[in-house]
Structures are given as C-alpha cells and as structure tokens.
Motif scaffolding. Structure first.
Motif, PDB file in Angstrom:
ATOM      1  N   GLN A 155      66.474  77.190 -61.346  1.00  0.00           N
ATOM      2  CA  GLN A 155      67.189  75.938 -61.072  1.00  0.00           C
ATOM      3  C   GLN A 155      66.211  74.805 -60.775  1.00  0.00           C
ATOM      4  O   GLN A 155      66.409  73.669 -61.231  1.00  0.00           O
ATOM      5  CB  GLN A 155      68.167  76.106 -59.907  1.00  0.00           C
ATOM      6  CG  GLN A 155      69.021  74.880 -59.655  1.00  0.00           C
ATOM      7  CD  GLN A 155      69.837  74.472 -60.871  1.00  0.00           C
ATOM      8  OE1 GLN A 155      70.575  75.284 -61.421  1.00  0.00           O
ATOM      9  NE2 GLN A 155      69.694  73.225 -61.314  1.00  0.00           N
ATOM     10  N   ALA A 156      65.155  75.085 -60.030  1.00  0.00           N
ATOM     11  CA  ALA A 156      64.150  74.054 -59.736  1.00  0.00           C
ATOM     12  C   ALA A 156      63.512  73.547 -61.030  1.00  0.00           C
ATOM     13  O   ALA A 156      63.297  72.338 -61.194  1.00  0.00           O
ATOM     14  CB  ALA A 156      63.085  74.605 -58.789  1.00  0.00           C
TER      15      ALA A 156
ATOM     16  N   GLY B 256      63.981  69.273 -65.785  1.00  0.00           N
ATOM     17  CA  GLY B 256      64.154  69.195 -67.231  1.00  0.00           C
ATOM     18  C   GLY B 256      63.380  70.261 -67.986  1.00  0.00           C
ATOM     19  O   GLY B 256      63.063  70.091 -69.161  1.00  0.00           O
ATOM     20  N   LEU B 257      63.090  71.380 -67.314  1.00  0.00           N
ATOM     21  CA  LEU B 257      62.270  72.441 -67.905  1.00  0.00           C
ATOM     22  C   LEU B 257      63.035  73.763 -67.960  1.00  0.00           C
ATOM     23  O   LEU B 257      63.909  74.023 -67.132  1.00  0.00           O
ATOM     24  CB  LEU B 257      61.002  72.656 -67.071  1.00  0.00           C
ATOM     25  CG  LEU B 257      60.112  71.434 -66.848  1.00  0.00           C
ATOM     26  CD1 LEU B 257      59.024  71.762 -65.838  1.00  0.00           C
ATOM     27  CD2 LEU B 257      59.520  70.966 -68.163  1.00  0.00           C
ATOM     28  N   ALA B 258      62.674  74.577 -68.919  1.00  0.00           N
ATOM     29  CA  ALA B 258      63.201  75.934 -69.028  1.00  0.00           C
ATOM     30  C   ALA B 258      62.050  76.857 -69.408  1.00  0.00           C
ATOM     31  O   ALA B 258      61.061  76.419 -70.003  1.00  0.00           O
ATOM     32  CB  ALA B 258      64.302  76.009 -70.081  1.00  0.00           C
TER      33      ALA B 258
ATOM     34  N   ASP C 192      61.779  72.589 -73.193  1.00  0.00           N
ATOM     35  CA  ASP C 192      62.648  71.544 -72.662  1.00  0.00           C
ATOM     36  C   ASP C 192      63.921  72.205 -72.128  1.00  0.00           C
ATOM     37  O   ASP C 192      64.142  73.402 -72.333  1.00  0.00           O
ATOM     38  CB  ASP C 192      62.959  70.471 -73.717  1.00  0.00           C
ATOM     39  CG  ASP C 192      63.796  70.961 -74.883  1.00  0.00           C
ATOM     40  OD1 ASP C 192      64.263  72.125 -74.865  1.00  0.00           O
ATOM     41  OD2 ASP C 192      63.978  70.178 -75.834  1.00  0.00           O
ATOM     42  N   ALA C 193      64.744  71.445 -71.445  1.00  0.00           N
ATOM     43  CA  ALA C 193      65.914  72.006 -70.761  1.00  0.00           C
ATOM     44  C   ALA C 193      66.895  72.692 -71.714  1.00  0.00           C
ATOM     45  O   ALA C 193      67.625  73.589 -71.304  1.00  0.00           O
ATOM     46  CB  ALA C 193      66.637  70.913 -69.983  1.00  0.00           C
ATOM     47  N   ASN C 194      66.883  72.303 -72.998  1.00  0.00           N
ATOM     48  CA  ASN C 194      67.803  72.896 -73.983  1.00  0.00           C
ATOM     49  C   ASN C 194      67.173  74.040 -74.773  1.00  0.00           C
ATOM     50  O   ASN C 194      67.787  74.528 -75.720  1.00  0.00           O
ATOM     51  CB  ASN C 194      68.300  71.816 -74.953  1.00  0.00           C
ATOM     52  CG  ASN C 194      69.061  70.724 -74.239  1.00  0.00           C
ATOM     53  OD1 ASN C 194      69.878  71.009 -73.369  1.00  0.00           O
ATOM     54  ND2 ASN C 194      68.780  69.486 -74.582  1.00  0.00           N
TER      55      ASN C 194
END
Length: 171
Positions: free
Chosen positions: A11-12, A17-19, A143-145
């Motif tokens: 979650q952090a 905006g990171l995965a 990226d988040a996606n």
C-alpha cells in the motif's frame, strides 16, 4: 505478522504510484535415505547434466503438474550445480501472490518428492562439500498499473533509470 507488514508495504508503494512484481527462485537438493539412517543426494551429476534431469524426471514432472493444478505457472527447470540439486522458477506476480506462491511451491516440492520416496531439502547447505541451495528473490518496480517497467532505460547507466538506481540503493 509478516503478511500484514507486506500488505502495508504494498500500500505504501501504491501511495507513491509504484507497484512491484516479484518471485522467489527455488533451489533444493533431492536426497534418498540410506540404510544406516543417513542421507545421500539422488545422483552425482553436475550443473545442467542430462543425467541429473533423467534421474529426477518423474518427480519433476509431478511437481510441475501439481503446481499447474494450483495455477502456479512454472517458467524454468534444470538440474543445478550440486549432486541431486534442482532449480525451478515460477512466474512472477504481485508481492502478496508471490509470497503465497512461494509457500505453496515449497510445500509442493517437499510433498511430491516425499511421495516418490525421496527427501527435498531446501536447507542452505544439506551436504558438506557440495553446492548450497539458495532462494533468490527477483523483483522489478512498475508503475501503479503494472504497465511500465520503471527500472529499464535503454540509454541509462547499466540500462537502468535513476529511479531504479535509487530503489536498488535503498535495498
């Protein structure tokens, strides 16, 4: 609780905006029990040897089939450096799924090997004088996606982005 900690870290990262995508590569030594109660590797082959692959063939096929039935895709298998040593890589996933897949894969390796009358040791050094086993964590920053790899830059130092360099320094 490691699982709750991992969820908080995922979650952090998402808040920034990171995965992450990750996987843990498995190395283990397949052994047989000796009449005196000790253990010995199932073969004396070395890295990439077809002898090692032939010796472990039925066990490995059953491991792959069991993982497939659990929807854990296997990407790579080969006999590793040490006698009786095997290596198997599964498909990467988000961190929580990767952690679950890691546990399920370890238990599947142990169980299937046991059902074939052998022992699977994932211990770092099951036999003195032989190669040790590792559990290598492979991960990448996205990226988040999960659409763009934030680590690769064709013109960057070592073909890496500045973000990747900072991320690695943080690790």
């Amino acid at each position: 609780c490691p699982r709750s900690f991992l969820k908080r870290q995922v979650q952090a990262a998402a808040d920034m905006g990171l995965a992450l995508q990750m996987v843990i590569e498995f190395e283990w030594t397949m052994a047989q029990k000796l009449p005196d109660g000790g253990f010995a590797p199932i073969d004396e082959s070395l890295c990439f040897a077809t002898t090692g692959m032939t010796t472990a063939h039925r066990v490995i096929l059953d491991i792959v089939n069991a993982l497939d039935a659990q929807h854990i895709p296997v990407e790579l298998y080969y006999p590793e450096l040490g006698h009786g040593q095997q290596e198997l890589s599964i498909r990467h996933a988000d961190p929580l799924t990767a952690a679950d897949n890691h546990v399920m894969t370890r238990e599947t390796i142990r169980s299937v090997t046991y059902n074939h009358g052998f022992i699977a040791s994932l211990a770092p050094k099951p036999f003195l004088g032989q190669a040790g086993n590792g559990g290598h964590i492979h991960f990448s920053l996205w990226d988040a996606n999960n659409k763009r790899n934030l680590m690769y830059a064709p013109d960057g130092a070592y073909k890496m982005t500045d973000t990747a360099m900072h991320f690695i320094a943080g690790v």
